[in-house]
Each structure stands twice: as structure tokens, then as C-alpha cells.
Write an enzyme that holds these catalytic residues in place. Sequence first.
Site, PDB file in Angstrom:
ATOM      1  N   ASP A  37       0.237  -4.275   6.759  1.00 29.58           N
ATOM      2  CA  ASP A  37      -0.769  -3.568   7.542  1.00 29.58           C
ATOM      3  C   ASP A  37      -2.195  -4.049   7.283  1.00 29.58           C
ATOM      4  O   ASP A  37      -2.755  -3.857   6.191  1.00 29.58           O
ATOM      5  CB  ASP A  37      -0.676  -2.072   7.243  1.00 29.58           C
ATOM      6  N   HIS A  91       7.566  -5.050  11.590  1.00 26.13           N
ATOM      7  CA  HIS A  91       6.747  -3.830  11.550  1.00 26.13           C
ATOM      8  C   HIS A  91       6.339  -3.425  12.972  1.00 26.13           C
ATOM      9  O   HIS A  91       5.161  -3.349  13.306  1.00 26.13           O
ATOM     10  CB  HIS A  91       5.511  -4.056  10.670  1.00 26.13           C
ATOM     11  N   HIS A 117       1.199   3.904   2.214  1.00 26.29           N
ATOM     12  CA  HIS A 117       1.641   4.643   3.389  1.00 26.29           C
ATOM     13  C   HIS A 117       3.157   4.786   3.300  1.00 26.29           C
ATOM     14  O   HIS A 117       3.850   3.884   2.824  1.00 26.29           O
ATOM     15  CB  HIS A 117       1.238   3.925   4.672  1.00 26.29           C
ATOM     16  N   ASP A 141       5.823   4.601   5.152  1.00 22.70           N
ATOM     17  CA  ASP A 141       6.818   3.664   5.668  1.00 22.70           C
ATOM     18  C   ASP A 141       6.930   2.403   4.822  1.00 22.70           C
ATOM     19  O   ASP A 141       7.801   1.570   5.058  1.00 22.70           O
ATOM     20  CB  ASP A 141       6.521   3.297   7.123  1.00 22.70           C
ATOM     21  N   HIS A 142       6.081   2.288   3.792  1.00 23.38           N
ATOM     22  CA  HIS A 142       6.109   1.126   2.910  1.00 23.38           C
ATOM     23  C   HIS A 142       6.511   1.465   1.474  1.00 23.38           C
ATOM     24  O   HIS A 142       6.622   0.562   0.644  1.00 23.38           O
ATOM     25  CB  HIS A 142       4.743   0.438   2.892  1.00 23.38           C
ATOM     26  N   HIS A 148      -7.368  -2.517   5.844  1.00 22.59           N
ATOM     27  CA  HIS A 148      -6.572  -1.398   6.341  1.00 22.59           C
ATOM     28  C   HIS A 148      -7.281  -0.108   5.936  1.00 22.59           C
ATOM     29  O   HIS A 148      -8.074  -0.123   4.985  1.00 22.59           O
ATOM     30  CB  HIS A 148      -5.158  -1.463   5.741  1.00 22.59           C
ATOM     31  N   HIS A 197       0.857  -1.191   0.000  1.00 24.93           N
ATOM     32  CA  HIS A 197       0.000   0.000   0.000  1.00 24.93           C
ATOM     33  C   HIS A 197       0.892   1.239   0.000  1.00 24.93           C
ATOM     34  O   HIS A 197       2.122   1.132   0.016  1.00 24.93           O
ATOM     35  CB  HIS A 197      -0.949  -0.014   1.201  1.00 24.93           C
TER      36      HIS A 197
END
EC number: 3.1.26.11
Length: 304
Positions: free
Chosen positions: A208, A266, A65, A67-68, A141, A63
Amino acid sequence: MSLRELVVLGTASQVPGRTRNHNGYLLRWDGEGFLFDPGEGTQRQMLLAGVAASAITRICLTHFHGDHCLGLPGVVQRLSLDGVRHPVDAYFPASGQEYFDRLRHASVFHETAEIRESPVAEDGEIAEGEFGKLYARRLDHPVESFGYQLVEPSGRRMLPEALARFGITGAEVGELQRTGSLRFGHRTVTAEQVSVVRRGQRVAFVMDTRLCDAVYELAERADLLVIESTFLEAEAALAQDYGHLTARQAARVAAECRVGKLVLTHFSQRYDNSLSFYEEAAEIFGGEIVVAEDLSRVSVPKRR
């Protein structure tokens, strides 16, 4: 000799820490290199882990976000800077096409590497090759997120005693493996008579998400399950609110889905003791548990 291992590049969640970089995971699978969720700093982590850009053959984003995915620009540019000649396939939620475009062309650079985009819009098979098949499943999510499952096709393992009984030796063994049968005069020997099924290996990558059916579908009989465990069970309500899992929930999935090796990752920056994640998971799951650490290597278990 084939190499199957997970190179952990980062294990933090929203905020990196002194010892945990943002997400990043390279699955070495024979001649393939699957890079999952390259968060900020992935390019440097690859350098520290001794991973060349040329090792990457596929990029899988769960996805968008930060941090990914915020490490994607550096990785894409490094592919061109290092003159990687093979094409690199990129899989990501189709709903985030705009974000992928921005990340791919975040700054000026001379693009020479071939990035083949494969947006994922629905559940199912998204790629097939010598490695097997790659599947995606939609997770639960706050933003659209997909988990991935790599499935190697089953094969057959030849039994030496059975081959000897039929007098099959040398090049005949290879021919039998290729064609499935051999004819000796009026007699035909099939591969089934001299071998047993060798189940293909499976790896699942779940980031997530709240608990949902897709998590279990992805994890089913996985030899290696890489799964987020952002929180401990004491913060289960918080995990539910923000669309995440606890270590106990991840372990429950592993136990119910007959997973071989469980890799927890994570982690929220609120925790400074990774042993708590292991202890919580071990109460539920009796198999091998790895609490992922940056720059560590995790082998794919031997065939079961």
C-alpha cells in the site's frame, strides 16, 4: 536444487471475496521462506497451498492495516503447534510495536517457537544472510508502511573454455572459486581470467502506497516485482486519496525500473474482471505480467 518461487496465498485488499483471500505471500528462496503480509485466513491458505509452517524463516509486515496482518496470530501459534525448531525473524514498522505485541499474543497458547523481533524504524539494510541482504524503504500511505527488497550478492560464472585453456579441472575449479586464484609454478590464474560476473537476483515487495521515490528505489532492476494495483486508472483520484496505486502506475514503475517479471496484486473488491488489470498494465510494460490469483505459484525469472 535451489527453489525460488512466490506462493500466492491471498490477493484481496480491504475486503476478501469468494475467490480472493486477504493478502499473503510466501517467497521461497533456496533454504529461506519469507512470509509477507499474512492477512486473515493465511494459515488456512497455507494448508491449501501445501505450505508447511516450517517453511517460514522470516515474516515481513509492511504495515498494520488488518488485511496485511490479521493472520499473524494464527501463523505465530501454528509455528509453536507444529514444533518449528528454527528461529523466525519478524520485521515490521517500529511505530506499530503495540499492534505487533497484541497480534503475537492475541490468545492463550503454549509458545515454543522462537520469534525474533526486528522493528524497522528507518530506511536501509535490515538483515543479511546466505540469501543476501534485505532492505526496507518507507512508502507513502496514511499509516507508516515499508516496502522490502531482497538483493542477492553478485557472483561469478566459470567459463569452461577458459578453464580448459589454462588446464584447470576437477577440484582445482572449486579451489579457484573459493580462493579467487590458483598458482601453477611461476604463474597465477585468477578467477577473473576464467569467469564472468553473474549478477545476483533481486525481488521487490511493494504494498500500500502512492507513487513515491521509494517505490522506484525498491523496484530498480528487480527480477520479480510484487506490487499492489488496487485500482484501475479510471479510479486514479481515488487511489491517490487512499494511498494506493493503479495497474497503470505499477506498470510504469516496472517499465522505468527495468523489471523482469511484474506481479500485480491487492485488488479492490469493486472489480470482478482481472483481465482489465492485465490489459491496462500491458499498455505500458512490455515484459512478463502476472495478475496474481490465490494459491498460484510464480517462478522467479532466470538470471538476466
